[in-house]
Design a protein around this motif. Structure first.
Motif, short mmCIF file in Angstrom:
data_model
loop_
_atom_site.label_atom_id
_atom_site.label_comp_id
_atom_site.label_asym_id
_atom_site.label_seq_id
_atom_site.Cartn_x
_atom_site.Cartn_y
_atom_site.Cartn_z
N LYS A 12 -32.81 -49.38 -86.84
CA LYS A 12 -33.45 -50.22 -87.86
C LYS A 12 -34.60 -51.01 -87.25
N ASP A 15 -37.48 -48.67 -86.39
CA ASP A 15 -38.17 -48.25 -87.61
C ASP A 15 -39.10 -49.35 -88.12
N LEU A 16 -38.63 -50.60 -88.08
CA LEU A 16 -39.48 -51.71 -88.52
C LEU A 16 -40.72 -51.85 -87.63
N SER A 19 -43.10 -48.88 -88.19
CA SER A 19 -43.76 -49.02 -89.48
C SER A 19 -44.92 -50.00 -89.38
N ALA A 20 -44.69 -51.12 -88.74
CA ALA A 20 -45.76 -52.12 -88.56
C ALA A 20 -46.89 -51.54 -87.72
N ARG A 22 -47.77 -48.39 -87.50
CA ARG A 22 -48.52 -47.45 -88.33
C ARG A 22 -49.50 -48.19 -89.25
N GLU A 23 -49.02 -49.29 -89.86
CA GLU A 23 -49.88 -50.08 -90.75
C GLU A 23 -51.10 -50.62 -90.01
#
Length: 81
Positions: A12, A15-16, A19-20, A22-23
């Motif tokens: 988890k 993944d967080l 994700s950040a 990638r943004e």
């Protein structure tokens, strides 16, 4: 006292973070590789063990059997005399 930091909790958090990244357009190749190792460990059934199980799973995947040396290890938390 909190329980162990299990593989699903580690996944988890990875993944967080990914994700950040990638943004923000930030490459995170080592974190991505680690996420793959964690996913493999979860797939192998390591969902309740502490994240330190990763070293055992990686050794198994590499065909290596780790053996304890039965050597006492200081936890580094006790004051030195």
């Amino acid at each position: 006292m909190p329980g162990p930091f299990t593989m699903p909790l580690l996944r988890k958090d990875l993944d967080l973070g990914l994700s950040a990244a990638r943004e923000l357009g930030v490459p995170m190749p080592l974190a991505a590789a680690t996420a793959q190792l964690v996913a493999g460990a979860i797939g192998a059934g390591h969902v309740e063990e502490d994240f330190a199980t990763l070293i055992l799973e990686q050794a198994r995947n590499s065909g290596i059997t780790l053996k304890s040396q039965n050597v006492p290890v200081d936890d580094g938390l006790s004051p030195r005399a």
